[in-house]
Design an enzyme around this catalytic site. Structure first.
Site, PDB file in Angstrom:
ATOM      1  N   HIS B  59      -2.466  -3.734   5.734  1.00 28.77           N
ATOM      2  CA  HIS B  59      -3.734  -3.100   5.339  1.00 28.77           C
ATOM      3  C   HIS B  59      -4.911  -3.912   5.861  1.00 28.77           C
ATOM      4  CE1 HIS B  59      -2.907  -5.943   2.075  1.00 28.77           C
ATOM      5  NE2 HIS B  59      -4.181  -5.957   1.830  1.00 28.77           N
ATOM      6  N   HIS B  61      -7.382  -5.727   4.601  1.00 23.67           N
ATOM      7  CA  HIS B  61      -7.989  -6.939   4.049  1.00 23.67           C
ATOM      8  C   HIS B  61      -7.876  -8.078   5.053  1.00 23.67           C
ATOM      9  CE1 HIS B  61      -7.883  -5.673  -0.432  1.00 23.67           C
ATOM     10  NE2 HIS B  61      -9.017  -5.353   0.149  1.00 23.67           N
ATOM     11  N   ASP B  63      -7.349 -11.154   4.814  1.00 23.69           N
ATOM     12  CA  ASP B  63      -6.234 -12.094   4.723  1.00 23.69           C
ATOM     13  C   ASP B  63      -4.942 -11.468   5.251  1.00 23.69           C
ATOM     14  OD1 ASP B  63      -6.186 -10.385   2.550  1.00 23.69           O
ATOM     15  OD2 ASP B  63      -5.165 -11.813   1.259  1.00 23.69           O
ATOM     16  N   HIS B  64      -5.019 -10.239   5.709  1.00 21.92           N
ATOM     17  CA  HIS B  64      -3.861  -9.616   6.322  1.00 21.92           C
ATOM     18  C   HIS B  64      -4.101  -9.228   7.773  1.00 21.92           C
ATOM     19  CE1 HIS B  64      -1.327  -9.163   2.682  1.00 21.92           C
ATOM     20  NE2 HIS B  64      -2.496  -9.341   2.105  1.00 21.92           N
ATOM     21  N   GLU B 194       5.039  -9.134  -2.087  1.00 25.05           N
ATOM     22  CA  GLU B 194       3.974 -10.025  -2.556  1.00 25.05           C
ATOM     23  C   GLU B 194       4.242 -10.357  -4.014  1.00 25.05           C
ATOM     24  OE1 GLU B 194       0.625  -9.143  -4.356  1.00 25.05           O
ATOM     25  OE2 GLU B 194       0.703  -6.966  -4.388  1.00 25.05           O
ATOM     26  N   HIS B 405       3.022 -14.526  -0.682  1.00 27.82           N
ATOM     27  CA  HIS B 405       1.715 -14.149  -1.180  1.00 27.82           C
ATOM     28  C   HIS B 405       1.607 -14.397  -2.687  1.00 27.82           C
ATOM     29  CE1 HIS B 405      -1.896 -11.697  -1.759  1.00 27.82           C
ATOM     30  NE2 HIS B 405      -2.032 -11.653  -0.450  1.00 27.82           N
TER      31      HIS B 405
END
EC number: 3.1.27.-
Lengths: 969, 591
Positions: B59, B61, B63-64, B194, B405
């Protein structure tokens, strides 16, 4: 030319063939009509390719087949079946066989053997499945015949080993529908053949094809439905199926488990991986709860629905469904609900403002936390938070049902229900409010819960608000702050949505009468009285002030100390409200005031009720006075009518009764007045004035009788007779008037004829009631019937006149319950001075909102009428969906009426009103006929009562100011 | 990245010879080299493209996906990058924003440029939900809905019969604009999930929502102003919808504003990707698109001084800079006003300070700001809690679970729980650590149709999941496996057939005559073996199917009878069962 030739050739060809075959088949089918089957046969023979044959068959399917020729057709079809090589054609034939055996009146046992025989040699799986389907149809038609069923089941068992899922599917279906249900009788008959249907079906629970597994479970359920007691051993099998990969299997398995849990609630099952044992119903409950978090929403809905009907579950398990342990960083956390409860009990309002207010307190043992409990834990918590609103609604419904049977559970689920009031989908909110109302006698709302409930009062949806008012009517509140809060919120609601006035007043009425002691300490504050100072007198017309008074007066009813706190003007206002809003303000025992109406304590039976007595006495008086001089009768009637009308206004519960009788007496009075004039005796044609009076009276009586018949709910046969009788009298009067005013015999003759017919049909309809009508108009008329039929029309009129005068006045018996249909248009209010402007030729939508009471079948009868100033009238039929049913006997019409007109120069008012449509064919009288003499009355009915349709206005008209503007060019 | 850590998600999976990189995120806590994953770990020299078969982004975000342009353009990767359509649409906006902040505000050099973002996005292949994409002949991927944010997806990666599911971030409870994550029973060999909330079970979202709405409503009714600092995407939309529907329901008139810029652009995409949202929005969008806010208007700086109640959403979410801080300074002095923090605040930010109860704040320039307004905290987070994680595992039924995560300590707890509940192995590698998982690969074998049909015809119906015993000959030849009937195998290999027969003696204590014993044995067998044909032959022997049983008296002891049981190799199963049955002796009842 060529085409023409071709056609001719073709025609000839067909002719030839037809003749050939007709001879052939005629031998076989002597008894049946050869034409149809032969035609089919010919068609089939003609078919050169399978596609052709299929086409013929398809055409054939579209035509209906008579019962007599079914068998012949079936034979032909079977014959072709054996010859046919193409599977698709055989398939179609097989399906046709099934279709044909469905024909009403045809007994398919003669073709069963053939159908079974065809099964033997069939290779195609699809055709096999279709044939089995046909057998199923045959079997269902011959359910009474056990040997046929036996045989079919046997056949099905044989084909269970087929490698195609379709065939196995059908076999299982067949077994499910036809398998023997009666244990004892079936035992000896089929000991080896269909050993144990349940076992056979059970074996297929592990079939490799999910469709077959589903079919097996469905067959099992079918057996259950047909009355076979399923064995408990299936339970463990069914439990395994809950973990199936396919949703339809799981869905069916959930159902099966539910059935078993209802069959063997008390048996004990072991819990795997431990030595404990629990009741089966609890175990099943746990398993179904587990399915509430299934991957497929279909299963979830099913599981949630079924949970509601598992009433035998022990409370321990039940309460687990609402339990969801919270934790945060491995420390136990209290839920917001628990926190709210604690704050409440410690007597503080929630601050809720501190960061980390919900900081976790106690450390929890990591081992003890079970993240996915195998039990019922939190099933409803999950269900209520589900993504699909279908699941949420099902969960709310289930909660409702369980809470109704268990008060302790009701108490617990309250928090969750209250939460649902804020759901994003209106349907869910509404459903949860209704649920709450249903369980409200089991619960008392805490203040914080009440707070949430009341917050919904500001919802813009009227349905929600009204449901909430209903809910508040029957909730218990625990503290006086709660009452105060409720009042404040309701008043807020009132200012925001003034149309809710009635509903809010009603709500406060119940709130007051339920919590008198809680209202008592609030009284000075609510009435803003002060110990030393006089406060200004509030405005009597303020709806908010009325709302407060309604609350207080209803509380005061069972709290005698309260009136001492009232100030002077309160008493005055009481008197005013008691009169103007008598349905909301109860009678009070006030100091220094005579009791105008004696307090009606609920334990007095209706017969002892003085107002009821009054009603009966006055009627009695009227009925006894039939021999007084006409003048006296008239006066008495007039007084009685007046009394009754007043009584109806005062006593709402007697209003229907009083109105009904008053109308009846009014009719009687009119009749007497019309007949009583001395001028009747003058031989010459009547004076114009006299004529007008009499015909007007006749017309009015007719109208009133229709009103009596159709506007009141609870009218029974006895009353209908009398109403019809009255109508007959009115018609007689009409006849006399016309006879007097018109010259010539011709028109009169037809009228007499018609009238006599009506008398006749009256006699037929009410033959059983005639003995009660001694000395009445009809009674006398029927005595004279032979004379009437033969005599001339002028003679008839004369006889009618004398009988009308001599006939006695019929006693109107009163039914137990009688309510007058009423309608009240809430919107449009008719107070607006701003005209509704729209461009002429286009339409404008007018919102109409009305409450209807005691209207039977409003969808069919209630219409909206719009009257334009030019006399043009428009009748609108509201959609059935526009009617809502908030309570027994009450309906609500919320609809839109489209208005349109050509341009006007200035705004003008139109009238909107509600009409009650009736049709005398639908009347209660004609509904009675079939019971007594069906065959005779049937042909007479259409002529005599040729469906007089009409409408009765039953609401006050409301004026709407509109202004169609000319269109701009 | 993301091993026992939150942020910088980047996981390498080698599955059946294929290398896949899952996510390519940055770490928000660092500003040096540590902010990006260490790509030299993959290969020291040589191009990444040669080592990686594909990259999957779950997705948008940061951090991804934050390191994606760096990875593809600066380090150099030309292979395919997979992401869902909404992610592809929104991702560049966020990357551009991120780039602006780092380069323009902090003045960093050696950072990726706008052009690089564009180039990078060109390499992206967009996928649909539940669409199976063939990356190459053997490798295929499939996306599942994950909730969390618009376009978030879980990916199944499959090579042959081995498969891995990577969840990215997901949410198992639906919220106002997104649905719940869902996966079918795909039974992967490994589930990488996660575990942000590994040790938390959350309260019902309804309570939270209600509290939030009540607080906003009360303040607005009092005439106060409400400030809600949010980050541009995800929660902001959730709260907008929440307030929008509430305003609609309650007929409220107070204005709601939304700070412009990034969010507006994002809202546009939310409007477009209606199919990715939850049931309610999908169903009602025909009448009205929920993201076309009626009550929420764009914010202008001048509005902050307007009198009367209002609600303002402003970025950023931790009150550390920008518009939200400006508004906060303006409104902080009035006790009628309120600020609601809808998420977590990092230490040192104004948000954290006020949440921990500080009432006097020192602003830059030695100014002291007294906070009189009410400060509220509401947690709206879109990660699955412990229960949700367990639920997903139950749905997917993986054979192994790997946690990423999340924090190590919390993972430890969840790991233990998973192992206990599902009896599957659970791993939680740290960054840079490699976990090897052994799978039981199934090996396809060709079976001749004749044999299959014959074997399924024998015995009871085939069973769905239970293994079925078959008799046949396995021929391994030319790197392929074939299962054929013994006769065919014999023929192919040119071998002669041998018959193997087992004979067994069973001693039975029975004083009666031989034929009586035989009769008793016969009756007994007939009673037990209902489904088999048991026959009593005239020569005094019994046959059960093809197994022969004969009885003779023992030469020394007449009371002992010797039963001779003989069966061929093919009937081994039944034969051994029969002997064990006879060894148990005969029931005494027959006397």
């Amino acid at each position: 030319m060529a085409a023409h030739l071709k056609k001719r050739v073709y025609e000839e060809f067909t002719k030839v063939v037809q003749q050939q075959h007709e001879d052939l088949s005629a031998k076989k089918l002597r008894l049946t009509k050869p034409s149809k089957s032969a035609a089919l046969h010919v068609d089939l023979c003609k078919a050169t390719s399978p596609a052709d044959a299929l086409q013929y068959l398809l055409q054939f399917t579209r035509k209906p087949v008579e019962v007599e020729s079914v068998e012949g057709v079936v034979r032909i079809l079977l014959e072709h079946y054996y010859k046919e090589n193409d599977a698709s054609v055989r398939l179609k034939i097989a399906s046709l066989l099934g279709l044909l055996s469905k024909t009403a009146g045809f007994s398919p046992d003669c073709i069963m053997d053939d159908a079974i025989n065809t099964l033997q040699n069939e290779k195609s799986h699809q055709v096999l499945a279709q044939l089995l389907d046909t057998l199923l149809v045959i079997g269902t038609k011959l359910t009474e015949n056990p040997s046929v069923r036996m045989r079919l089941v046997e056949v099905a068992c044989k084909h269970l080993t087929d490698s195609s899922h379709g065939v196995r599917n059908k076999c299982l279906q067949l077994i499910g529908c036809l398998g023997p249900v009666e244990k004892g009788a079936a035992k000896e008959a089929e000991s080896q053949a269909a050993k144990d249907v349940q076992k056979i079906i059970g074996d297929h629970f592990n079939d490799q094809d999910p469709r077959v597994r589903t079919a097996a479970i469905k067959a099992m359920l079918q057996l259950h439905e047909r009355g076979l007691k399923l064995q408990q051993a299936i339970y463990s099998q069914a439990c395994k199926l809950l973990a199936d990969d396919y949703e339809q299997v799981r869905s069916a398995a959930v159902q099966l488990i539910w059935v078993l849990s209802q069959l063997y609630p008390e048996s004990i099952v072991p819990i795997p991986s431990s030595n404990e044992e629990i009741r089966l119903v609890d175990d099943a409950f746990g398993k179904i709860c587990h399915m509430v978090s299934d991957g497929s929403w279909v299963v979830r809905v099913q599981a949630a629905k079924l949970l509601g009907s598992m009433q035998q579950v022990s409370s321990h398990f039940l309460e687990q469904t609402l339990d969801k342990k919270l934790m945060s960083d491995l420390r136990r956390k209290r839920t917001a609900h628990e926190r709210a409860k604690e704050l409440y009990s410690s007597g503080e309002f929630s601050s809720g403002r501190k960061w980390g207010d919900d900081a976790p307190k106690e450390e929890i043992d990591t081992g003890a936390v079970n993240l996915i409990e195998s039990g019922a834990c939190g099933a409803f918590v999950h269900g209520l938070e589900d993504e699909m609103y279908e699941v949420r609604i099902a969960a709310v419904e289930a909660l409702c049902m369980l809470a109704q049977s268990s008060p302790s559970f009701a108490e617990k689920c309250l928090d969750f229900l209250v939460d649902m009031f804020n759901d994003e989908i209106e349907e869910v909110r509404l459903q949860s409010i209704h649920t709450m109302r249903k369980i409200s006698n089991n619960i008392t709302l805490r203040e914080d819960q009440l707070d949430t409930v009341l917050a919904v009062l500001e919802d813009s949806s009227r349905d929600i608000r009204e449901a909430l008012h209903e809910l508040l009517c029957c909730t218990n509140v625990s503290t006086k702050e709660g009452i105060h809060l409720a009042l404040v919120e309701l008043l807020k609601n009132l200012t925001k949505y003034p149309t809710d006035r009635e509903s809010i007043w009603k709500c406060l009425k119940f709130l007051g009468s339920r919590h008198p002691t809680l209202v008592l300490p609030l009284v000075p504050e609510l009435l803003s009285t002060h110990p030393f100072f006089d406060t200004p007198e509030p405005d009597m017309d303020d709806p908010a002030y009325i709302a407060v008074l309604v609350l207080i007066f209803n509380a005061a009813k069972s709290c005698p100390t309260m009136p001492a706190l009232f100030s002077d003007h309160t008493f005055r206002h009481y008197a005013y409200l008691r009169d103007s809003l008598s349905h909301l303000v109860p009678p009070l025992r006030l100091p220094g005031r005579k009791l105008v109406s004696s307090p009606v304590s609920p334990n007095i039976t209706p017969h002892e009720d003085p107002s009821q007595q009054f009603l009966h006495q006055s009627l009695e008086r009227v009925y006894n006075l039939q021999h007084l001089d006409p003048q006296g009768i008239q006066e008495l009637l007039e007084f009685t009518i007046r009394d009754l009308q007043r009584l109806g206004e005062l006593q709402s519960e007697l209003a229907g009764m009083a109105d009904f009788t008053a109308t009846y007496l009014q009719c009687q009075l009119l009749l007497i007045k019309a007949l009583q004039e001395k001028l009747w005796n003058v031989a010459a044609p009547l004076y114009l004035k006299q004529n007008a009076l009499a015909s007007a009276a006749a017309k009015q009586i007719l109208e009133e009788t229709y009103k009596m018949e159709f506007m009141y709910s609870g009218v029974e046969g006895q009353q209908v007779v009398i109403i019809h009788h009255m109508r007959l009298q009115a018609k007689a009067l009409q006849l006399i008037v016309t006879a007097r005013t018109t010259r010539g015999v011709e028109p009169l003759f037809g009228m007499c004829e018609k009238f006599l017919q009506e008398v006749d049909s009256f006699q037929r309809c009410f033959i059983s009631e005639l003995p009660h009508m001694q000395g009445s108009f009809v009674d006398k008329l029927l005595d004279l019937m032979p004379r009437l039929v033969t005599s001339k029309s002028s003679e008839v009129v004369k006889i009618l006149q004398t009988t009308l005068r001599q006939s006695t006045f019929l006693h109107l018996p009163l039914p137990e319950q009688l309510h007058r249909a009423t309608a009240n248009i809430i919107e449009p209010t008719g107070e607006s001075d701003n005209p509704l402007r729209f461009t002429s030729g286009l339409v404008v939508a007018l919102d109409v909102d009305a409450t209807l009471e005691h209207v039977q079948d409003p969808q069919g009868t209630v219409k909206v009428q719009v009257l334009y100033p030019d006399g043009q009238a428009q009748l609108i039929h509201p959609k059935p969906a526009d009617f809502r049913n908030p309570g027994p006997g009450r309906h609500r019409l919320i609809t839109q009426v489209y208005l349109s007109h050509t341009a006007w120069t200035e705004p003008c008012q139109i009238e909107v009103r509600l009409l009650l449509a009736y049709n005398s064919n639908r009347s209660k009288a004609s509904a009675k006929i079939p019971k007594s003499t069906w065959s005779e009355s049937l042909e007479a009915l259409p002529q005599s009562e040729n469906g007089i349709e009409g409408t009765i206005p039953f609401s006050k008209p409301v004026k709407v100011y509109i202004m169609p503007k000319p269109a701009r060019r | 990245g993301a091993g026992q850590d939150v942020g910088r998600s980047c996981i390498l999976v080698s599955i059946a010879g294929k290398n896949v990189m899952l996510d390519c995120g940055m770490h928000m806590g660092y500003n040096d080299d540590r902010r990006f994953p260490d790509f030299s770990y993959i290969t020291q020299n040589g191009r990444l493209t040669d080592f990686l078969d594909c990259v999957i982004i779950s997705h948008f975000h940061l951090d991804h996906c934050g390191a994606l342009p760096y990875f593809s353009e600066m380090v150099g990767y030309d292979g395919p990058i997979y992401m869902t359509h909404p992610t592809k649409a929104i991702c560049p906006i966020l990357l551009e924003d991120y780039r602006k902040i780092t380069v323009d505000k902090k003045g960093e050099t050696n950072f990726f440029t706008s052009q690089m973002i564009k180039d990078c996005m060109k390499k992206v292949v967009a996928v649909h939900l539940h669409q199976t994409v063939q990356v190459d002949e053997e490798l295929e991927i499939k996306a599942y809905y994950a909730g969390h944010v618009l376009g978030a997806a879980m990916f199944q990666i499959k090579v042959g019969c081995e498969s891995v599911v990577y969840t990215g971030d997901y949410n198992m409870t639906p919220d106002r604009h997104l649905g719940a994550a869902w996966i079918d029973k795909c039974r992967p060999d490994l589930l990488i999930t996660e575990s942000t909330y590994a040790t938390t079970i959350r309260d019902s979202k309804r309570c939270r929502e209600r509290d939030f709405l009540k607080k906003v409503h009360e303040t607005v009714e009092r005439g106060g102003k409400v400030l809600i600092p949010v980050f541009a995407l995800g929660r902001a939309q959730e709260l907008c919808i929440l307030l929008e529907t509430f305003w609609e329901r309650m007929n409220l008139k107070a204005p709601i504003y939304f700070s412009t810029g990034l969010t507006e652009k994002a809202n546009h995409y939310y409007k477009l990707f209606i199919t990715w949202t939850n049931q309610k929005i999908r169903k009602t969008f025909v009448q009205r698109n929920m993201f076309e806010f009626k009550h929420i208007k764009a914010f202008d700086r001048a509005f902050a001084d307007n009198p009367g109640p209002m609600v303002v959403f402003a970025t950023p979410g931790m009150l550390h800079a920008g518009q939200s801080l400006q508004i906060f300074r303006k409104w902080a002095g009035n006790e009628k006003n309120m600020v609601i923090m809808p998420g977590y605040c990092v230490q040192g930010t104004v948000g954290h300070k006020i949440l921990s109860g500080q009432r006097k704040l020192e602003m830059e320039g030695r100014q002291i700001l007294e906070v009189k307004m009410q400060v509220e905290y509401m947690s709206f987070s879109a990660h699955a809690d412990a229960k949700g994680i367990m639920q997903l595992i139950r749905q997917a039924e993986p054979r192994n679970v790997l946690l990423v995560h999340g924090e190590a300590k919390k993972m430890e707890f969840l790991k233990q729980k998973i192992e206990q509940e599902f009896h599957v192995n659970c791993y939680m590698p740290a960054n840079g650590e490699t976990t090897t998982i052994f799978t039981n690969p199934s090996i396809p074998v060709d079976i001749s149709l004749g044999l299959l049909k014959r074997e399924t015809a024998i015995g009871l119906l085939p069973d769905a999941k239970k293994p079925k015993l078959m008799h046949g000959t396995l021929i391994m030849k030319d790197n392929s496996f074939r299962l054929v009937s013994p006769e065919q195998a014999l023929k192919e290999l040119g071998l002669a057939e041998h018959q193997l027969r087992f004979t067994c003696r069973v001693h039975i204590q029975d004083p009666r005559k031989e034929h009586e014993t035989v009769l008793r044995v016969y009756n007994h067998l007939k009673g037990v073996l209902k489904d088999y044909s048991v026959q009593h032959l005239p020569d005094g022997s019994i046959t059960v199917e093809s197994i022969l049983i004969q009885a003779t008296a023992h030469s020394e002891d007449q009371g002992t009878k010797v039963l001779l049981v003989s069966w061929t190799y093919q009937d081994e199963e039944l034969g051994s069962y029969l002997t064990s049955l006879l060894k148990k002796g005969l029931p005494q009842s027959s006397t």
